[in-house]
Design a protein around this motif. Structure first.
Motif, PDB file in Angstrom:
ATOM      1  N   GLU A 142       2.649  22.386  73.502  1.00 49.44           N
ATOM      2  CA  GLU A 142       2.280  20.971  73.489  1.00 49.44           C
ATOM      3  C   GLU A 142       3.429  20.057  73.891  1.00 49.44           C
ATOM      4  OE1 GLU A 142      -0.387  22.842  70.254  1.00 49.44           O
ATOM      5  OE2 GLU A 142       1.561  23.179  71.163  1.00 49.44           O
ATOM      6  N   ASP A 143       4.670  20.462  73.651  1.00 51.70           N
ATOM      7  CA  ASP A 143       5.836  19.643  73.959  1.00 51.70           C
ATOM      8  C   ASP A 143       6.267  19.903  75.399  1.00 51.70           C
ATOM      9  OD1 ASP A 143       8.097  18.135  74.031  1.00 51.70           O
ATOM     10  OD2 ASP A 143       9.206  19.282  72.520  1.00 51.70           O
ATOM     11  N   MET A 144       6.089  18.910  76.261  1.00 44.17           N
ATOM     12  CA  MET A 144       6.425  19.079  77.660  1.00 44.17           C
ATOM     13  C   MET A 144       7.919  18.950  77.934  1.00 44.17           C
ATOM     14  SD  MET A 144       5.280  15.477  79.444  1.00 44.17           S
ATOM     15  CE  MET A 144       3.591  15.638  78.895  1.00 44.17           C
ATOM     16  N   HIS A 145       8.698  18.540  76.960  1.00 45.01           N
ATOM     17  CA  HIS A 145      10.127  18.339  77.173  1.00 45.01           C
ATOM     18  C   HIS A 145      10.938  19.594  76.897  1.00 45.01           C
ATOM     19  CE1 HIS A 145       9.302  14.080  77.588  1.00 45.01           C
ATOM     20  NE2 HIS A 145       8.643  14.103  76.433  1.00 45.01           N
ATOM     21  N   THR A 146      10.433  20.461  76.038  1.00 46.16           N
ATOM     22  CA  THR A 146      11.196  21.644  75.648  1.00 46.16           C
ATOM     23  C   THR A 146      10.335  22.889  75.816  1.00 46.16           C
ATOM     24  OG1 THR A 146      12.378  20.309  74.018  1.00 46.16           O
ATOM     25  CG2 THR A 146      12.555  22.711  73.826  1.00 46.16           C
ATOM     26  N   PRO A 147      10.748  23.840  76.663  1.00 46.86           N
ATOM     27  CA  PRO A 147       9.983  25.089  76.786  1.00 46.86           C
ATOM     28  C   PRO A 147      10.158  25.956  75.552  1.00 46.86           C
ATOM     29  CG  PRO A 147      11.951  25.178  78.148  1.00 46.86           C
ATOM     30  CD  PRO A 147      11.883  23.787  77.604  1.00 46.86           C
ATOM     31  N   VAL A 148       9.118  26.713  75.217  1.00 51.98           N
ATOM     32  CA  VAL A 148       9.185  27.602  74.056  1.00 51.98           C
ATOM     33  C   VAL A 148       9.755  28.964  74.434  1.00 51.98           C
ATOM     34  CG1 VAL A 148       7.275  26.454  72.890  1.00 51.98           C
ATOM     35  CG2 VAL A 148       6.801  28.357  74.429  1.00 51.98           C
TER      36      VAL A 148
END
Length: 804
Positions: free
Chosen positions: A326-332
Motif C-alpha cells: 500500500e505504501d508507494m514510497h517504500t518497497p517491501v
C-alpha cells in the motif's frame, strides 16, 4: 565405378522392397468388395501392429512399408480400378505423381532412405535413437487434457507436432533444442506430440501438417503461421502472443497512477532494466502472478525515468526488482543482480504477493490467507474487518492496516489480517450472521475465523466492534490483541460454527466480456486456420442463407401488406385533423396459465384487465354483449380484455382463491359454477385489488339513479329488500345456503327492469335471471369503475395459477 556400384545397390534395395508388394487385398486381409471405411479400419489395425517403433521384429519395417503401399493403392480409385482390371500394382515407383509427404497421414518410403545418404547409406527408418528430444518430450491427448491445459493458466506452453518419416521435423530438431535451452529456465513448458498417434488431438487443435508449432496460454492455442521455423521468428511469435499490458512500461508520467492502483487488491512490482524490449522472463513471471501482482518495467537509460531511479536509489548497472504494497514510497522487498534469474524473481514476488491488508475477493485469496488448520493447538486465525465499498469506510481499513503492520512481525505465520466488502460477499456474510449472538449491524465489526476444513469454520465476533475515534481506538486495539492471543495460546473453543459456500469471485469477467473474449478468440482461430480456399465456400454458403432468410422475410412482409390492404376499409378512421388512422381493435384474450402473468401479475401501474366469466355454452351469447359494452374503451391503452372459461378446473380454482383472499375472514366456499356465469372482474395487477360486477351484486342493483329509485320505493310504501354487503356470497357465485347456491340462473322466470312498473324494486331484486339479462348493467358499472365509485376488494398477493 564406386558410384555406379552404390547406385546399383540402392536400386536393388528399392526393387527388393517393392517386389514384396503382393495382392493388396490379401495384405490387408480384405475382400474385393471392401469399402473405404473397411480399408481404413484394416490399415489402422495392421499399421499399429507392425509400426517399427512398436514392433521389434526384424521384418517390421518391410511389413510396415508393404501395408502402407497396399493402403495407398486401394484408397486411390484409379489405381484400384487398374489393379482390379489388369492385376497391375505399379511395383515401379511412380515419380510423376507428387505425394504430399509433409502430411503425417501419408507414408514416404524414400524419405528415410534418401535422408540417410549423407550418413553413408545406412537406411535407418527410425528417426533417431532413445536420445531423440521429440520422443523424450512427447505427450498424449490424455496428458494434454488433464495436465497441460491446467498448467497453461500459470505457465506458457510451447507444443510441437511431429511424426516419423518427416524430414522437415528432423531439420528443426536443433532449433527446438535451442528453444528448450532458452525457455525452460524461465518457466516455459515445452512438449511434443506425435501427430500420427494423437490424431484426435491434432484434429482438435486444427493441425493439418507437420512440423506444426502451437503456443498455449490459459488453455487457448495460438498457431505459428510463418513458412519456416527459426529461433528469431519463434521468439517473436512467443512474445507477440502474451497480453499487451501484461508488463506495463512505467515512466515519470504514469508512476503515481501505477503504484496507487493497489485498490484492485494486487501488489505492484517494478523491474528496472537497460534493454529497450521487455525480456521474456519478465513476461513469464507476469503471466504466473497476473492474478496477484501488476508488473511494470522501467527502462533506465531513458531521460523520463531518471527521477524514478533516483527516488528509489536504483543502480544503473544492474537489473533491480522492487515490490510495493500500500505504501508507494517504500518497497517491501527488493533485489538487484546483473541478470535477474526467474527463480529469484518468483521467490521475491511469491513471498510478498498479498497486501498488508488484502481483501477477501475470491475463494483462491481466502484459501491462501486463511488456510485450513484442523489442529486446535495450532490454530491459524484470520482477522476480517467487515466494510462496504464506500470511501467513508477507509478510516476503519486504514486503522486495521496500521495495526497489522505492527502485529505481523510477531504472529505473521499464524495470524493474517484482511477485510471484505459486505455487499459483494452476501452469502458469506449470511453464514456468519446466522448465529443469535452476531451483531445486528456488522459494518465496522471484526470477526476472527478459524477454518476446520474446506467448508466448516468456527468464528468469534470482537466485542464492541472496531472503533476508529481517538478516544475509543486504543480500547478496540487492546480488545483485538487480547482476543487473538487468547485464541492462539489456549484451547478455548470458539463460540460459533457455520458452513460456508465458495466466495464470490469479484475479479471474474461479466457475461459481456466473456462473449467479447470468445468472439476475439474465434476471430484469431479463423485468421490462423482458415485459408482463402476455405473462406470462399463458407462465404458462399453464408450469402445463400442470408438471401433465403431475406427472401422469406420480404415475402411475409408482402403477404402482410396484402392482408392489411384487403381489410383497410374496415380498419381505418379519419381523426379530427383529417388524417386516416388505423381503427383500434378490441382483442379479447383467454385467461389461463400461459397468459396469467401477462394479463394480471405483470401489469404496469395504472393498467387493468377486464375479465368475463363464462362457459363454452354461454360464451356465444355473452361475448357479443361483453364486446359491445367494452367497445367504447378500445382506445384506452391501459385496459386489456379477457374471458375465463369456468369449465377448466384450474380457472375455477383460481377464481375461488381470489374470492377467499378478498374476504375479511377466510372461510370454506361452496361454489356453483353456473352461478358465476356473467360475472365480470376488473383486476388491478400492480395495486393488487379487484372490482366485481354481477347482476345480483348490490352495485349492479343501484345504478346511477340508485338513490332516486330507493326514495321512490319508500314513498310508495314498498318495503325495500336489505342491501347485501359488498362481500356477501351469492352474487359471487357462492352462498352459505347450499340449496340456494345450487340453483341455476338460467332456470328462472322473466325479469322486469322497468322502474315504472308496480313493484319495480321487488322484481329488480328477484333471484331469477336469464342469460341475456346478465350483462345488461355492465355499461353503467363500467362508467362507475372509471369514476372510482365501485367497491374494491384488496388482496395481499396474486395467487399462483393452479397446476402451473
Amino acid at each position: 565405378m564406386r558410384f555406379l556400384a552404390c547406385l546399383f545397390l540402392v536400386l536393388s534395395f528399392i526393387l527388393g522392397v517393392y517386389s514384396k508388394l503382393r495382392d493388396p487385398y490379401a495384405i490387408l486381409s480384405l475382400s474385393k468388395q471392401a469399402d473405404s471405411q473397411e480399408i481404413k479400419k484394416a490399415y489402422k489395425k495392421l499399421a499399429k501392429e507392425w509400426h517399427p517403433d512398436k514392433n521389434e521384429s526384424p521384418e517390421a519395417e518391410a511389413k510396415f512399408i508393404e501395408i502402407n503401399q497396399a493402403y495407398e493403392l486401394l484408397m486411390d480409385p484409379e489405381r484400384r480400378r487398374l489393379f482390379d482390371a489388369t492385376g497391375q500394382t505399379e511395383d515401379q515407383p511412380n515419380f510423376r505423381k507428387q505425394h504430399d509427404y509433409s502430411s503425417f497421414r501419408r507414408f514416404d518410403p524414400f524419405e528415410g532412405m534418401f535422408s540417410s545418404f549423407s550418413g553413408g547409406f545406412r537406411f535407418n527408418f527410425k528417426q533417431g535413437d532413445g536420445s531423440n528430444i521429440f520422443q523424450k518430450q512427447s505427450i498424449t491427448f490424455k496428458a494434454y487434457q488433464n495436465s497441460i491445459v491446467a498448467l497453461s493458466k500459470k505457465q506458457p506452453y510451447l507444443l510441437l507436432f511431429y511424426s516419423d518419416w518427416c524430414l522437415a521435423c528432423a531439420h528443426i530438431e536443433p532449433i527446438w533444442r535451442r528453444l528448450y535451452e532458452e525457455l525452460d529456465p524461465i518457466n516455459f513448458g515445452m512438449a511434443t506430440i506425435h501427430a500420427g498417434r494423437e490424431v484426435e488431438l491434432a484434429r482438435k487443435l486444427g493441425v493439418k501438417t507437420v512440423p506444426y508449432l502451437i503456443m498455449l496460454l490459459d488453455g487457448h492455442p495460438y498457431h505459428y503461421t510463418e513458412a519456416s521455423v527459426s529461433m528469431v521468428s519463434s521468439i517473436d511469435f512467443i512474445r507477440g502472443k502474451f497480453p499487451h499490458k501484461l508488463v506495463q512500461r512505467v515512466t515519470e508520467e504514469n508512476l503515481e497512477s501505477f503504484l496507487s492502483g493497489w485498490l484492485d487488491n494486487k501488489v505492484r512490482v517494478l523491474i528496472f532494466g537497460t534493454l529497450d524490449i521487455i525480456r521474456l522472463r519478465y513476461l513469464t513471471v507476469g503471466w504466473e502472478f497476473r492474478e496477484r501482482a501488476v508488473i511494470g518495467y522501467v527502462q533506465m537509460n531513458r531521460a523520463d525515468t531518471d527521477s524514478i531511479r533516483t527516488r528509489y536509489s536504483v543502480a544503473n548497472k544492474v537489473d533491480t526488482l522492487l515490490v510495493f504494497h500500500e505504501d508507494m514510497h517504500t518497497p517491501v522487498a527488493s533485489v538487484a543482480m546483473t541478470d535477474l534469474p526467474y527463480a529469484t524473481m518468483k521467490d521475491i514476488i511469491e513471498g510478498n504477493k498479498f497486501l498488508v491488508l488484502p481483501r477477501l475477493s475470491s475463494q483462491s485469496v481466502f484459501d491462501a490467507l486463511c488456510p485450513v488448520e484442523s489442529v486446535r493447538s495450532r490454530r491459524r486465525l484470520c482477522v476480517v474487518l467487515v466494510t462496504q465499498d464506500d470511501p467513508t469506510h477507509d478510516p476503519s481499513r486504514a486503522a486495521l492496516r496500521d495495526y497489522a503492520i505492527n502485529d505481523q512481525a510477531r504472529d505473521r505465520d499464524r495470524v493474517r489480517y484482511a477485510y471484505l466488502f459486505r455487499e459483494k460477499q452476501v452469502e458469506f456474510m449470511n453464514a456468519l450472521t446466522a448465529a443469535s449472538g452476531s451483531p445486528i449491524e456488522t459494518n465496522h465489526h471484526i470477526v476472527i475465523l478459524w477454518r476446520k476444513d474446506q467448508n466448516h469454520l468456527k468464528y468469534e465476533w470482537l466485542d464492541g466492534g472496531w472503533e476508529v475515534e481517538p478516544e475509543k481506538h486504543n480500547t478496540s486495539r487492546e480488545a483485538l490483541r487480547a482476543a487473538v492471543q487468547r485464541l492462539l495460546h489456549s484451547n478455548q473453543p470458539m463460540p460459533y460454527e457455520t458452513v460456508i459456500q465458495e466466495l464470490f469471485d469479484e475479479h471474474a469477467q461479466g457475461i459481456i466480456w466473456r462473449i467479447i473474449n470468445k468472439l476475439v478468440s474465434f476471430q484469431d482461430y479463423l485468421r490462423e486456420n482458415v485459408t482463402q480456399d476455405d473462406l470462399v465456400p463458407a462465404v458462399s454458403i453464408l450469402v445463400t442463407v442470408v438471401f433465403i432468410i431475406a427472401g422469406g422475410y420480404v415475402m411475409s412482409y408482402l403477404v402482410k401488406l396484402e392482408e392489411d390492404r384487403a381489410s383497410k376499409g374496415n380498419d381505418t378512421y379519419v381523426d379530427t385533423t383529417g388524417r386516416v388512422r388505423p381503427q383500434p381493435q378490441l382483442k379479447v384474450h383467454e385467461l389461463r396459465g400461459e397468459t396469467y402473468n401477462g394479463l394480471i401479475r405483470m401489469l404496469k401501474p395504472g393498467c387493468r384487465t377486464i375479465v368475463m366469466l363464462c362457459d363454452s355454452e354461454s360464451k356465444s351469447k355473452l361475448m357479443p354483449k361483453f364486446h359491445k359494452a367494452c367497445w367504447p374503451y378500445r382506445k384506452n391503452k391501459t385496459l386489456m380484455f379477457a374471458f375465463l372459461n369456468i369449465e377448466r378446473a384450474s380457472a375455477m380454482e383460481w377464481y375461488k382463491r381470489i374470492l377467499v383472499l378478498g374476504l375479511p375472514e377466510p372461510r370454506d366456499l361452496n361454489i356453483n359454477p353456473k352461478n358465476t356465469i356473467g360475472t365480470v372482474v376488473a383486476l388491478n395487477g400492480h395495486r393488487k385489488y379487484y372490482c366485481l360486477y354481477h347482476a345480483k351484486h348490490p352495485e349492479s342493483v343501484f345504478g346511477p339513479s340508485a338513490s332516486a329509485t330507493a326514495a321512490t320505493a319508500e314513498t310508495e310504501g314498498l318495503r325495500r329488500r336489505p342491501v347485501r354487503s359488498g362481500i356477501s356470497g351469492d352474487f359471487m357465485g357462492f352462498s352459505d345456503n347450499e340449496t340456494e347456491s345450487d340453483s341455476d340462473i338460467e332456470a328462472g322466470d322473466e325479469r322486469k327492469d322497468s322502474v315504472a312498473s308496480d313493484k319495480p324494486l321487488l322484481n329488480y331484486y328477484s333471484n331469477i335471471l336469464f342469460e341475456d339479462q346478465l350483462l345488461e348493467g355492465l355499461s353503467n358499472w363500467m362508467d362507475r369503475l372509471f369514476e372510482g365509485t365501485t367497491f374494491r376488494y384488496h388482496i395481499n398477493y396474486w395467487p399462483d395459477w393452479p397446476g402451473k
